[in-house]
Design a protein around this motif. Structure first.
Motif, PDB file in Angstrom:
ATOM      1  N   SER B  58      61.171  14.908  48.121  1.00  0.00           N
ATOM      2  CA  SER B  58      61.124  13.555  47.854  1.00  0.00           C
ATOM      3  C   SER B  58      60.500  13.502  46.300  1.00  0.00           C
ATOM      4  O   SER B  58      60.857  12.232  45.823  1.00  0.00           O
ATOM      5  N   SER B  59      59.909  14.190  45.823  1.00  0.00           N
ATOM      6  CA  SER B  59      59.590  14.092  44.227  1.00  0.00           C
ATOM      7  C   SER B  59      59.529  15.796  43.819  1.00  0.00           C
ATOM      8  O   SER B  59      58.904  16.478  44.426  1.00  0.00           O
ATOM      9  N   PHE B  60      59.487  15.651  42.486  1.00  0.00           N
ATOM     10  CA  PHE B  60      59.342  16.782  41.693  1.00  0.00           C
ATOM     11  C   PHE B  60      58.478  16.463  40.417  1.00  0.00           C
ATOM     12  O   PHE B  60      59.030  15.810  39.713  1.00  0.00           O
ATOM     13  N   SER B  61      57.581  17.248  40.384  1.00  0.00           N
ATOM     14  CA  SER B  61      56.989  16.879  38.940  1.00  0.00           C
ATOM     15  C   SER B  61      56.828  18.174  38.171  1.00  0.00           C
ATOM     16  O   SER B  61      56.621  19.307  38.451  1.00  0.00           O
ATOM     17  N   SER B  76      48.646  13.749  30.952  1.00  0.00           N
ATOM     18  CA  SER B  76      49.422  14.793  30.470  1.00  0.00           C
ATOM     19  C   SER B  76      51.030  14.195  30.180  1.00  0.00           C
ATOM     20  O   SER B  76      51.291  13.039  30.772  1.00  0.00           O
ATOM     21  N   ILE B  77      51.722  15.011  29.496  1.00  0.00           N
ATOM     22  CA  ILE B  77      53.142  14.714  29.345  1.00  0.00           C
ATOM     23  C   ILE B  77      53.796  15.361  30.551  1.00  0.00           C
ATOM     24  O   ILE B  77      53.973  16.618  30.536  1.00  0.00           O
ATOM     25  N   THR B  78      54.118  14.805  31.680  1.00  0.00           N
ATOM     26  CA  THR B  78      54.752  15.412  32.887  1.00  0.00           C
ATOM     27  C   THR B  78      55.813  14.799  33.136  1.00  0.00           C
ATOM     28  O   THR B  78      55.798  13.545  33.327  1.00  0.00           O
ATOM     29  N   GLY B 137      58.424   9.643  32.695  1.00  0.00           N
ATOM     30  CA  GLY B 137      57.170  10.025  32.301  1.00  0.00           C
ATOM     31  C   GLY B 137      56.184   9.609  33.995  1.00  0.00           C
ATOM     32  O   GLY B 137      56.535   8.754  34.621  1.00  0.00           O
ATOM     33  N   ASP B 138      55.380  10.574  34.209  1.00  0.00           N
ATOM     34  CA  ASP B 138      54.546  10.220  35.165  1.00  0.00           C
ATOM     35  C   ASP B 138      53.220   9.743  35.292  1.00  0.00           C
ATOM     36  O   ASP B 138      52.792   9.085  36.258  1.00  0.00           O
ATOM     37  N   LEU B 143      55.189   6.007  29.964  1.00  0.00           N
ATOM     38  CA  LEU B 143      56.011   5.067  30.262  1.00  0.00           C
ATOM     39  C   LEU B 143      55.860   4.152  29.006  1.00  0.00           C
ATOM     40  O   LEU B 143      57.004   3.659  28.321  1.00  0.00           O
ATOM     41  N   PHE B 144      54.492   3.642  28.746  1.00  0.00           N
ATOM     42  CA  PHE B 144      54.369   2.711  27.750  1.00  0.00           C
ATOM     43  C   PHE B 144      55.058   3.389  26.205  1.00  0.00           C
ATOM     44  O   PHE B 144      55.397   2.640  25.437  1.00  0.00           O
TER      45      PHE B 144
END
Lengths: 175, 610, 103
Positions: B58-61, B76-78, B137-138, B143-144
């Motif tokens: 369902s998700s992958f980071s 973090s940059i994830t 971005g996580d 995001l900003f």
């Protein structure tokens, strides 16, 4: 104790006498020789106070390197008999009055300040180069200061090179 | 999937190459780097998406590195991939690549300065990178960062033709107006951080239940403020029509397909927060509805083809906001995707027309072009059909899903408003098509577009039609049920009928079969037309309420009252300097004597004699 | 091994040397003598540090002396360069002539 005091004041008196000569001589080369005497006397005091490494440095760096540097410049500037005459013109007896008053005031203040440590004796232990080196480069608080001293010397090197080079180049242009 | 980081890295690399070489590369290499980097990113994204869907996660980071570490605050940059960001990534890289490909041809003939070609692609690649950071971005900080990055690129690209001051003005307007929204959004982020002590999206969503309703409403409204600014919704919509000053591929990529939908993405991403606050959700829906109505009426009166499309973009995003507001998250994202296809197609096709007519953008100076420009015409026709939501197009699938869900969740008001706007959309789109492509030929088009320009049109045309099926087949699984897709209830039939009716009415009116000039030329008609043409007077009001008073205040305060304090300090320092300079005699021994005196003084103080 | 004297005496000697150096700085107009007097003053300060170190039997006094030494070396290197410049430009070693530097 008294013997120690006598032992101490022999080089002390030499240092004071030589220093007086340094500030009153008119010939620069002679003043330098007196400066060396003064420094050597202080080096003896260092040794007696239990700081052999500092005494060695005093002889090697101060009396050896720095004074030799002075000598080079004196020779380059060729300070001869005319400069001695000029010194006599500059050194009027009246010139001593102002500085003497200031120095006297300071002397009183110093005496008052040093009185607070009356009754404290030096320990009479030798602190050798090994202890100095360990304190300087070991886990002590001095590492940063060592780095800063390195920077200072580098800056001085660059500055001296710069100033000296300009001198030579301009002279070459003129000739 | 570990190659995932290549998706944003490739456009960034493209940007860096173009940036570092400062336009010294030959234009062909620039085209290769500019479009190629995005194309490769699209391929990687496709591969990663395939793997992702196949793996059933369902998700992958993918954590890359820690940005900064300040106490507990360690953003973090994830990269975070889930179905939502996967769809967005697909749209950004896929549509982005097609637009880049188109732009290699479009900008070839259309840059003013020698290095403009390279500059254009540098900005475009940077934009794609920033947009990808925005969606991948996580945490909200990344995001900003992307959010502001796309804003910057938007500014740079709107003002791309910087020799005309009007374009610079349009760029500044876009920048300043969106900044209003961004400030609100930043406040929202501060509130979120205050509440959760983290900005990581998943952590916030998992913990969202702990919010009080008031706080949820506040955060929701502040984030909505940012979304409204970026997505050109009422009341911060005024910048988008002016943003059309940029090159047409920019309008297609930034101001239609991707950046303006960032607001939709943001709200969809933070949906758990909105679910906690019926008020905030309601406001989202109303904002969407109002924008949708206002802009579709405005589009009817515009004469500049790009401004028509700009207003239609606003209204389509209004649909998405309305969908978000009524809880139709999947439908909103679905419409986002289909809208990216058909609006990019429309913009690119209009770009071809504009280029063929030597930068003519007024539709009333066009006409009769359909035979001479077949590819743009058919592309435009397909795009318009999808925009109007004629059955079997992608726009139909998504818009129907929105309208029907709006009725189910929101009631008659939303459905009625949406349907009315759908009718208006049909009307103005038909007007645009008829005036542009039919009737008398007024100009001689000059079309020398090559494969790199018509190929994107064809692909986007196919997507505009087939994207709907893809959406129903795939997105339904990925995002959750898109909406009621039963097209045989009375309401659904009406929803289908409205756009068709609109097209018919438009055809009758604008092809001149029924003369309506009496209505249009009447006092009321004329007034309305002018009112709508000016975008319902928002610019006028803002000019009076904000710009003029601000300029006036700036003029009054020309000598800067606040600065007076600092000038006094400066004067004081200067006076002291004069006093101090008196002691500077240049006589070294005088200085030394003073030093000695100072030493006496200090010693006396230290010894506590004084 | 090393002598045991009241540190008061050592400090008095250091003070005398320091004041002699100061007097030299104030009286002499020749830059060379001025610099020599400065060396004397720094040396006196070093003596005071050594004395303090000797009181505690710790190496710190010597370390401070070494820093003074480094400072003196740096100062002399730059100062003598300036002396060369002054003698070349003003054709004199009179420190008061160098007051043209001001400003």
């Amino acid at each position: 104790m008294t013997l120690d005091l006598v032992l101490f004041w022999i080089p002390g008196a030499v240092a004071i006498g030589a220093t007086v000569a340094v500030i009153t001589r008119k010939n620069a080369s002679r003043a330098l020789i007196y400066l060396v005497v003064s420094l050597l006397a202080v080096a003896v005091i260092f040794f007696m106070l239990g700081a052999p490494f500092a005494a060695a440095l005093e002889v090697v760096v101060y009396a050896g390197a720095i004074v030799v540097l002075f000598l080079f410049v004196v020779m380059m500037l060729n300070l001869g008999r005319s400069s001695v005459m000029r010194e006599s013109r500059w050194l009027q007896p009246g010139m001593w009055i102002g500085p003497f008053i200031l120095v006297a005031i300071l002397a009183v203040v110093f005496a008052y300040a040093f009185a607070s440590v009356d009754g404290v004796d030096t320990k009479g232990e030798m602190v050798g180069p090994r202890a100095v080196g360990e304190a300087l480069f070991g886990e002590g608080p001095y590492l940063l200061a060592v780095e800063l001293a390195g920077f200072l010397l580098l800056a001085a090197l660059v500055g001296a090179y710069h100033l000296g080079r300009r001198y030579l180049e301009e002279r070459r242009e003129l000739s | 999937m570990d190659w995932f980081w290549l998706v944003p890295a490739l456009p960034l690399a493209g940007f860096l190459v173009l940036f570092v070489t400062e336009g010294k590369l030959p234009d062909k290499v620039v085209a290769f780097v500019g479009a190629g980097s995005v194309g490769m990113a699209a391929l990687v994204a496709l591969g990663v998406g395939w793997q992702f869907v196949a793996s059933g996660q369902s998700s992958f980071s993918l954590p890359l590195w820690t940005w900064i570490a300040v106490g507990d605050f360690t953003p973090s940059i994830t990269l975070y991939l889930d179905s939502l960001s996967l769809v967005m990534t697909g749209v950004i890289t896929g549509v982005g690549f097609l637009i880049h490909l188109y732009a290699t041809g479009y900008m070839w003939q259309d840059h003013e300065e020698p290095k403009g070609y390279s500059r254009f692609f540098a900005y475009m690649n940077l934009f794609v990178f920033a947009m990808l950071m925005l969606v991948l971005g996580d945490n909200l900080l990344t995001l900003f960062l992307g959010w502001e990055g796309v804003g910057l690129c938007s500014y740079l690209l709107i003002g791309f033709y910087h020799r005309d001051p009007a374009n610079g003005y349009a760029a500044r307007k876009a920048f300043v107006v969106t900044r209003v929204g961004d400030t609100l959004m930043a406040l929202g982020l501060f509130l979120l951080f205050w509440e959760f002590k983290t900005l990581e999206v998943q952590a916030i969503l998992a913990d969202a239940d702990s919010l009080t309703p008031g706080m949820a409403t506040g955060i929701g409204l502040l984030l909505l403020g940012g979304a409204v600014g970026k997505s050109a919704q009422v009341p911060l919509q005024t910048w988008l029509p002016d943003a059309m000053a940029g090159p047409t591929p920019v309008s297609a990529l930034i101001h239609a397909a991707t950046m303006v939908t960032a607001g939709v993405y943001l709200i969809a991403r933070m949906q758990d927060v909105y679910l906690l606050s019926a008020d905030a959700q309601h406001v989202v829906a109303v904002v969407g509805l109002v924008t949708l109505l206002i802009s579709s009426f405005t589009a009817l009166t515009q004469t500049d083809i790009k401004r028509i499309l700009a207003y239609s973009t606003m209204s389509q995003i209004g649909y998405m906001f309305m969908a978000l507001g009524v809880g139709a998250w999947s439908a909103a994202i679905f419409h986002l995707m289909t809208h990216a296809f058909f609006k990019a197609l429309l913009f690119l096709a209009s770009g071809s027309v504009i280029l063929a007519l030597h930068h003519e953008q007024d539709i009333f100076k066009m006409g009769g072009l359909w035979k001479k420009l077949p590819i743009p015409f058919w592309s435009m026709a397909i795009g318009s059909a999808a925009l109007v939501a004629l059955p079997l197009t992608s726009g139909f699938a998504s818009k129907d899903a929105i309208l029907l869900t709006a009725y189910d969740n929101g009631g008659w008001l939303y459905w009625g408003g949406g349907a009315l706007a759908a009718g208006m959309t049909a009307l103005y789109t038909t007007r645009m098509m008829i005036v542009t492509f039919f009737g008398q030929a007024k100009t001689e088009p000059h079309d020398d577009s090559k494969a790199n320009m018509w190929l994107p049109l064809v692909v986007l045309g196919i997507l505009s039609i087939g994207g709907g099926w893809f959406g129903i087949a795939v997105l339904d699984d990925l995002l959750g049920p898109i909406g009621p897709l039963d097209h045989f209830t009375p309401l659904a039939l009406v929803t289908i009928a409205v756009p068709i009716l609109g097209v018919l009415v438009g055809w009758v009116v604008f092809s001149g079969r029924v003369n309506v000039s009496a209505v249009v030329e009447s006092g009321l008609g004329n007034g309305l037309r002018r009112y709508w043409h000016g975008g319902w007077g928002f610019d006028w009001v803002y000019d009076r309420v904000f710009v003029k008073p601000f300029v006036a205040m700036a003029r009054i305060n020309k000598n800067d009252v606040v600065d007076l304090v600092f000038r006094i300090a400066a004067a004081l320092a200067r006076g002291l300097h004069y006093v101090g300079a008196l002691t500077q005699t240049g006589r070294l021994r005088w200085y030394a004597a003073n030093l000695g005196l100072g030493l006496v003084l200090v010693l006396l103080i230290v010894l506590e004699v004084l | 091994m090393a002598i045991e004297v009241p540190v008061f005496h050592v400090l008095i000697l250091a003070g005398i040397l320091f004041l002699l150096g100061l007097a030299g700085v104030l009286v002499r107009r020749n830059i060379m003598f001025l610099l020599m007097s400065l060396e004397v003053m720094m040396n006196a300060a070093g003596l005071a540090f050594i004395a303090a170190g000797a009181v505690w039997g710790q190496p710190d006094g010597q370390i401070m002396f070494m820093f003074i030494l480094a400072l003196a070396a740096a100062e002399v290197a730059v100062a003598l360069g300036i002396v060369l410049q002054i003698s070349r430009r003003f054709d004199t070693l009179d420190i008061d002539a160098a007051s043209d530097f001001n400003g």
